[in-house]
Design an enzyme around this catalytic site. Sequence first.
Site, short mmCIF file in Angstrom:
data_model
loop_
_atom_site.label_atom_id
_atom_site.label_comp_id
_atom_site.label_asym_id
_atom_site.label_seq_id
_atom_site.Cartn_x
_atom_site.Cartn_y
_atom_site.Cartn_z
N ASP A 15 0.88 -1.02 -0.47
CA ASP A 15 -0.25 0.39 0.14
C ASP A 15 0.60 0.84 -0.09
O ASP A 15 1.82 1.17 0.34
CB ASP A 15 -0.84 -0.04 1.18
CG ASP A 15 -2.23 -0.71 1.14
OD1 ASP A 15 -2.77 -0.97 -0.34
OD2 ASP A 15 -3.39 -0.38 1.82
N LYS A 37 -3.72 3.41 -3.10
CA LYS A 37 -4.20 3.94 -3.96
C LYS A 37 -4.32 5.75 -3.07
O LYS A 37 -3.94 5.72 -2.14
CB LYS A 37 -5.78 3.33 -2.97
CG LYS A 37 -5.91 1.86 -3.96
CD LYS A 37 -7.51 1.63 -2.77
CE LYS A 37 -7.39 0.05 -2.81
NZ LYS A 37 -8.99 -0.79 -2.10
#
Length: 425
Positions: free
Chosen positions: A203, A225
Site C-alpha cells: 500500500d 490507492k
Amino acid sequence: MAIQDIYPTALRLLGRPVLVVGGGPVAERRAKGLLDAGAKVTVVAPVATETLRGLAASGLVTWAQREYRTSDLDGVWFVQTATGTAAVDTQVSADAEAQRLWCVNASDHEASAAWTPAVAVVDDVKIAINAGGDPRRAMALRNAVATALETGDLPLRRHRKPDAAGKTPAGSVALVGGGPGDSGLITVRGRRLLGQADVVVADRLGPRELLKELAPDVRVIEVGKTPGHHPVPQLEINRILVDEALKGNRVVRLKGGDPYVLGRGGEEAEFCRQNGVEVEVVSGVTSAISVPAAAGIPVTHRGLAKGFSVVTGHEELSEVPARPDHTVVLLMGVAQLRDSAAALAGSGLPLNTPVGIVENGYLPEQRVTIGTLGTIADQAEAVGVANPAVIVIGDVVRVSPFAPQHFKTADYSTITPNRPRVRSN
C-alpha cells in the site's frame, strides 16, 4: 581442544537408538532434546529427576535404573554422559571412544569428543551455537541470533522450495498491518513475515522504508490507492494475492495501519480462504489511535471522554454521539471536512468543540492544525491540509501540547469523571 578442531554438522537421529548416562537436570535437558530430534532414548542412572521418571512412565524413554555398564553402548549411535561424577563420565567417554561412538562428556568439555550447542528454533530454522565450550556464552549468542531472526533483522526467507513429488509447494498470504508509516511501528511478527516474503503487495501508506531492506529478488507489487484514484481495483488485489500464493510464494500484503480497521483486510482474507489459500492476519498499530497520540491527543481521557468512534465519511456522522465528551476520529476525511463539520454541528455538537488534524503522523513532515468545529474547515483550507491525515473531534484535543492555552483546563491532575469540563468560548 581449539575451536578450529570442530567440524560443525547436524545429526539426523530420527528412530536411532541413543544413550544418556545420568539422571540429573543436565541429563534431563539432553534427553528431552534428543527426544525432540526423534531419537529412541535410553537413560541409565540409579536415580532420575521427576521429569525423566515421567517420560519413562509414559514410554517416551527407556530407563535402566542402575549403574552404567560398558555393554550399554552396544547398538547405539550417540552417547551423552552427564552423571555429575567425573570418573564415571570419563569411563563412559573412554568406552565410547573405543567403540568409535560420538560422546558428549558434560563433566569435561576439553576431553569431550563432541559438544552440544545452544539451540533455538525459529520458523523452520534451527540455530546451533558453539562457543569454545562456554555454554553461557553460547546461550547468550543463541538468544541474540534468535531475536534478530524473530524481529526480521536477519534474513529468514527461504530460497529453495523442494518438493519430492514435483508439485508446487503451498504458498501463503499474510495480511500485515504496518502501522501509521514509521518503520519502527510495525509489529515484531509483521517484520518477521516481511523478511520471509517472496512477494510483497504494498500500500501507499505502509512503512515504505522497509521495502528498501528487502532482498533484490523479492517482488514488490504496488497497489496503493489515493482518494478518488484506485489504479488497482480491490478485486484485482484479491486476485493477485491468491494467484501469487498458488504459485508457491509467501505473500505479504503490507498495509498501512491495521488491516481490519477500515482497511478491507476482511475482504482480502475471505477471498483467500474461499480459494484455498492459507492466510494469516497480523494486527497493526492503527492510525486512528496512534496518529492522534503522535500529537499528544488521547482518544479517551479521564474526565473528558470515555469512548470514541472511528468513521471515514460524513454520511456516518449522524450515527455517532454528538457530544464533546465522545471523541470522533475521521480517517480519509480531508476532502469532506467542511461537510463533516456541518453534519456534526447539525446533530447538535457545539461549534466551539476542539478539532485537531494530524498530517503525516510520526514522519518528519508531521504537522498539527488545531481549531474548533466552526473554524477548522477554513483553517485547513488556508494552510493546505492534505492526506494522509487523521482528524480528531472532541474535548480530548485540549490535552494536546499543540492546543492553544485557552483550550486547556487548569489542572488535569485533579480531574474526576463528574467534574464539569471547561470549554473555550
